[in-house]
Design an enzyme around this catalytic site. Structure first.
Site, PDB file in Angstrom:
ATOM      1  N   THR A 124      -5.681   2.839  -7.022  1.00 59.47           N
ATOM      2  CA  THR A 124      -7.086   2.538  -6.304  1.00 59.47           C
ATOM      3  C   THR A 124      -7.940   3.701  -6.583  1.00 59.47           C
ATOM      4  O   THR A 124      -7.670   4.790  -6.460  1.00 59.47           O
ATOM      5  CB  THR A 124      -6.675   2.550  -4.891  1.00 59.47           C
ATOM      6  OG1 THR A 124      -5.994   1.351  -4.791  1.00 59.47           O
ATOM      7  CG2 THR A 124      -8.209   2.272  -4.165  1.00 59.47           C
ATOM      8  N   HIS A 183     -13.098  -2.609  -1.667  1.00 56.96           N
ATOM      9  CA  HIS A 183     -12.112  -2.100  -0.633  1.00 56.96           C
ATOM     10  C   HIS A 183     -12.525  -2.938   0.333  1.00 56.96           C
ATOM     11  O   HIS A 183     -12.418  -2.375   1.630  1.00 56.96           O
ATOM     12  CB  HIS A 183     -12.134  -0.589  -0.493  1.00 56.96           C
ATOM     13  CG  HIS A 183     -11.020   0.140  -0.143  1.00 56.96           C
ATOM     14  ND1 HIS A 183     -10.331   0.668  -1.307  1.00 56.96           N
ATOM     15  CD2 HIS A 183     -10.111   0.144   1.152  1.00 56.96           C
ATOM     16  CE1 HIS A 183      -9.270   1.213  -0.694  1.00 56.96           C
ATOM     17  NE2 HIS A 183      -9.292   0.625   0.608  1.00 56.96           N
ATOM     18  N   ARG A 226     -12.585 -16.059   2.308  1.00 56.95           N
ATOM     19  CA  ARG A 226     -11.912 -16.663   3.558  1.00 56.95           C
ATOM     20  C   ARG A 226     -11.811 -18.375   3.353  1.00 56.95           C
ATOM     21  O   ARG A 226     -11.451 -18.694   4.352  1.00 56.95           O
ATOM     22  CB  ARG A 226     -13.032 -16.510   4.512  1.00 56.95           C
ATOM     23  CG  ARG A 226     -13.533 -15.056   4.763  1.00 56.95           C
ATOM     24  CD  ARG A 226     -12.268 -14.374   5.484  1.00 56.95           C
ATOM     25  NE  ARG A 226     -12.801 -12.985   5.598  1.00 56.95           N
ATOM     26  CZ  ARG A 226     -12.591 -11.819   4.987  1.00 56.95           C
ATOM     27  NH1 ARG A 226     -11.601 -12.264   3.890  1.00 56.95           N
ATOM     28  NH2 ARG A 226     -12.843 -10.620   5.430  1.00 56.95           N
ATOM     29  N   TYR A 242      -2.118   5.447  -4.098  1.00 59.93           N
ATOM     30  CA  TYR A 242      -3.138   6.731  -4.016  1.00 59.93           C
ATOM     31  C   TYR A 242      -2.595   7.886  -4.446  1.00 59.93           C
ATOM     32  O   TYR A 242      -1.455   8.329  -4.302  1.00 59.93           O
ATOM     33  CB  TYR A 242      -3.292   6.652  -2.520  1.00 59.93           C
ATOM     34  CG  TYR A 242      -4.343   5.611  -1.711  1.00 59.93           C
ATOM     35  CD1 TYR A 242      -5.537   5.415  -2.197  1.00 59.93           C
ATOM     36  CD2 TYR A 242      -3.736   5.168  -0.372  1.00 59.93           C
ATOM     37  CE1 TYR A 242      -6.349   4.549  -1.739  1.00 59.93           C
ATOM     38  CE2 TYR A 242      -4.629   4.213   0.082  1.00 59.93           C
ATOM     39  CZ  TYR A 242      -5.751   3.845  -0.500  1.00 59.93           C
ATOM     40  OH  TYR A 242      -6.764   2.891   0.104  1.00 59.93           O
ATOM     41  N   LYS A 266      -7.909  -0.561  -9.497  1.00 63.69           N
ATOM     42  CA  LYS A 266      -8.313  -1.504  -8.208  1.00 63.69           C
ATOM     43  C   LYS A 266      -9.616  -0.716  -7.858  1.00 63.69           C
ATOM     44  O   LYS A 266      -9.618   0.573  -7.698  1.00 63.69           O
ATOM     45  CB  LYS A 266      -7.262  -1.399  -7.162  1.00 63.69           C
ATOM     46  CG  LYS A 266      -7.788  -2.263  -5.887  1.00 63.69           C
ATOM     47  CD  LYS A 266      -6.567  -2.436  -4.947  1.00 63.69           C
ATOM     48  CE  LYS A 266      -7.119  -3.179  -3.653  1.00 63.69           C
ATOM     49  NZ  LYS A 266      -7.684  -2.318  -2.772  1.00 63.69           N
ATOM     50  N   SER A 292       0.779  -1.184  -0.030  1.00 61.10           N
ATOM     51  CA  SER A 292       0.063  -0.061   0.087  1.00 61.10           C
ATOM     52  C   SER A 292       0.755   1.425  -0.143  1.00 61.10           C
ATOM     53  O   SER A 292       1.880   1.356   0.592  1.00 61.10           O
ATOM     54  CB  SER A 292      -0.851  -0.026   1.262  1.00 61.10           C
ATOM     55  OG  SER A 292      -1.636   1.301   1.483  1.00 61.10           O
TER      56      SER A 292
HETATM   57  C1  LIG Z   1      -7.504  -2.168   7.161  1.00 62.29           C
HETATM   58  C2  LIG Z   1      -7.531  -2.218   5.636  1.00 62.29           C
HETATM   59  C3  LIG Z   1      -6.658  -1.176   4.987  1.00 62.29           C
HETATM   60  C4  LIG Z   1      -6.663  -1.419   3.781  1.00 62.29           C
HETATM   61  N1  LIG Z   1      -5.866  -0.440   3.105  1.00 62.29           N
HETATM   62  C5  LIG Z   1      -5.792  -0.414   1.623  1.00 62.29           C
HETATM   63  C6  LIG Z   1      -4.929   0.277   1.000  1.00 62.29           C
HETATM   64  O1  LIG Z   1      -3.988   1.139   1.586  1.00 62.29           O
HETATM   65  N2  LIG Z   1      -5.098   0.500  -0.424  1.00 62.29           N
HETATM   66  C7  LIG Z   1      -5.986  -0.167  -1.136  1.00 62.29           C
HETATM   67  O2  LIG Z   1      -5.855  -0.311  -2.308  1.00 62.29           O
HETATM   68  N3  LIG Z   1      -6.660  -1.155  -0.485  1.00 62.29           N
HETATM   69  C8  LIG Z   1      -6.688  -1.252   0.880  1.00 62.29           C
HETATM   70  N4  LIG Z   1      -7.438  -2.003   1.563  1.00 62.29           N
HETATM   71  C9  LIG Z   1      -8.475  -2.954   0.795  1.00 62.29           C
HETATM   72  C10 LIG Z   1      -7.866  -4.242   0.476  1.00 62.29           C
HETATM   73  O3  LIG Z   1      -6.848  -3.975  -0.328  1.00 62.29           O
HETATM   74  C11 LIG Z   1      -8.621  -5.344  -0.108  1.00 62.29           C
HETATM   75  O4  LIG Z   1      -9.331  -4.599  -0.979  1.00 62.29           O
HETATM   76  C12 LIG Z   1      -9.686  -5.937   1.043  1.00 62.29           C
HETATM   77  O5  LIG Z   1      -9.275  -5.939   2.317  1.00 62.29           O
HETATM   78  C13 LIG Z   1     -10.206  -6.965   0.716  1.00 62.29           C
HETATM   79  O6  LIG Z   1     -11.379  -7.648   1.087  1.00 62.29           O
HETATM   80  P1  LIG Z   1     -11.101  -8.574   2.651  1.00 62.29           P
HETATM   81  O7  LIG Z   1     -10.410  -7.843   3.847  1.00 62.29           O
HETATM   82  O8  LIG Z   1     -12.448  -8.964   2.934  1.00 62.29           O
HETATM   83  O9  LIG Z   1     -10.386  -9.720   2.242  1.00 62.29           O
HETATM   84  C14 LIG Z   1      -7.450  -2.136   2.798  1.00 62.29           C
HETATM   85  C15 LIG Z   1      -8.454  -3.000   3.537  1.00 62.29           C
HETATM   86  C16 LIG Z   1      -8.143  -2.941   5.049  1.00 62.29           C
HETATM   87  C17 LIG Z   1      -9.419  -4.002   5.666  1.00 62.29           C
END
Ligand SMILES: Cc1cc2nc3c(=O)[nH]c(=O)nc-3n(C[C@H](O)[C@H](O)[C@H](O)COP(=O)(O)O)c2cc1C
Length: 437
Positions: free
Chosen positions: A225, A334, A369, A199, A310, A176
């Site tokens: 993203t 996300h 999961r 970002y 994304k 990230s």
């Molecule tokens: C705590 C957290 C932080 C995240 N940070 C980012 C990020 O910095 N950039 C991004 O593109 N997606 C981010 N995501 C989204 C994840 O890349 C991903 O799309 C998502 O967690 C997938 O779903 P899941 O947690 O149910 O497996 C984040 C998700 C979570 C839960």
């Protein structure tokens, strides 16, 4: 099952020796992974209770006991409770929050129940190859470590532990922009290429320098993203942060999180975000408004890296992405943290694949999961599946070892589903292997 430990021990011994074990999908390796031996430990007996409660479908009603080591985990959910115990409540809220009432998190999970498996029989499945290739690099599993910010909030080694796990298990990892480890250090810990999630910054000259830096560091691809450009309302995060008695200001100069500002990084917090610091001060070329397809063109022109988007969830945007020369897509909401669409990504996936005309790879993430979830996504046309929270549960519970265990469990479950479905490579998995519930 009897609650008397000696009779449960006898039952396990009977299972290990019985042909019933194979019929029940319990093999020697599996029992060994549970730490099963003739002198069964308390942990094993706890696991036996877990097996029984899950077999009865009561998981969620009868909570299994917390595991004390990664090797005791039977599924990725076993890491969740341990991680919750270890992670400060405000950080737990940041991890687990969705938007509004968190309805899209639930929808992501429920989406998988809309599809069933239709296994084919009498096919030699003794050898299975679950490998996938991205832009000339092959990985043994289609399970991608998705970008997730601020991982040192969950474990002191943060992204470095995750990168070492990705190296040990040879998984594709995406870092990230708001990671707590630099792209350079992450690539060093991974011992190989890592993709970077972008970002955009309000100043194009900074975004451009960031892209150049990531390219110099050796990232072969960048995922821009696009699903948070309007902001998001994360109530669970705020509620949990209110329970935290520590002084947030000590670490977060901006203080407690505010509604509607998630996804924005306060300038004064950048010292904890090494991918956002160290850029030359150039005359600002401030972005006007929020990014559009023109920004995607600019991004493509500014780099030799592959550019993915994304957060695409419609056929229309998928087709536009192909038109604009985008190299790949993440079907993503996300993790239920963008708009509260209540539309599962597994439901969005088929139209996105259709919109690309099969011309570019499509990674689907959100609620994965189980190995069966990954199988359903591949059957619906995904190239791979991304995971977020599960590997952070592993990280928060047991550091690198926990992340490795999460990857190993999902991989084993997926390969088992492939074999049971009569498929020995990803290219053999198709829509005929699933049905509608
Ligand atoms: C705590 C957290 C932080 C995240 N940070 C980012 C990020 O910095 N950039 C991004 O593109 N997606 C981010 N995501 C989204 C994840 O890349 C991903 O799309 C998502 O967690 C997938 O779903 P899941 O947690 O149910 O497996 C984040 C998700 C979570 C839960």
């Amino acid at each position: 099952m009897s609650s008397d430990p000696s009779s449960r021990r006898q039952f396990l011994a009977f299972l290990a020796a019985s042909p019933l074990a194979a019929a029940a999908g319990i093999d020697g390796e599996w029992l060994a992974r549970l730490g099963y031996s003739t002198a069964a430990s308390d942990a094993v007996l706890g696991a036996a209770d877990t097996m029984a409660s899950r077999a009865m479908g009561t998981h969620g009603v009868l909570q299994p006991p917390l595991i004390s080591k990664a090797a005791d985990a039977l599924d990725v959910f076993d890491f969740e409770g341990v991680a919750k115990q270890n992670i400060p409540v405000a950080h737990w809220g940041y991890l687990m929050t969705g938007t509004d009432d968190d309805g899209t998190i639930a929808a992501n999970r429920a989406g998988f129940d809309r599809y069933t498996l239709k296994p084919r029989r009498l096919i030699d499945v003794s050898k299975v190859d679950a490998s996938v290739s991205f832009y000339g690099t092959r990985y043994p599993s289609p399970i991608v470590i998705n970008p997730l910010g601020s991982q040192k909030a969950f474990h002191k080694e943060g992204e470095v532990a995750v990168a070492k796990a990705a190296r040990a298990r040879d998984h594709l990892m995406v870092l990230s922009t708001v990671a707590t480890t630099s792209i350079e250090d992450t690539i060093a810990a991974r011992g190989g290429p890592v993709w970077f999630q972008l970002y955009h910054q309000s100043d194009w000259s900074v975004t451009k320098q960031m892209v150049k830096r990531v390219e110099r560091a050796g990232a072969p691809a960048i995922a821009f993203t696009v699903d948070l450009l309007g902001g998001s309302n994360r109530e669970t995060m705020i509620r949990e942060a209110r329970k935290d008695t520590r002084d947030c200001i000590k670490c977060h100069m901006g203080g407690a999180p505010l509604p509607g500002v998630s996804g924005r990084v306060d300038d004064r917090d950048n010292r904890r975000k090494p991918n956002l610091v160290g850029y030359e001060k150039l005359p600002p070329q401030l972005e006007k408004g929020t990014p559009t397809w023109e920004f995607v063109d600019r991004l493509k022109q500014s780099t030799g890296m592959k550019v993915l988007l994304k957060g695409i969830v419609t056929a229309e945007d998928a087709a536009l992405a192909v038109e604009h020369g985008v190299d790949g897509l993440f079907v993503s909401n996300h993790g239920g943290r963008a708009e509260n669409s209540r539309r599962a990504t597994i439901v969005s996936l088929p139209e996105v694949v259709m919109g690309t005309g099969g011309k570019i790879p499509v990674i689907c993430d959100g609620g994965f999961r189980r190995g069966t979830d990954v199988f359903k996504a591949i059957a619906l046309g995904a190239t791979a599946a991304g995971i977020g929270r599960p590997y952070i549960w592993g990280l928060g519970a047991f550091g690198q070892e926990g992340v490795e265990a999460v990857l190993a469990i999902l991989r084993k479950e997926f390969e088992l589903t492939m074999k049971q479905s009569g498929t020995t490579s990803l290219s053999q998995i198709n829509v005929r292997h699933i049905g509608m519930a």
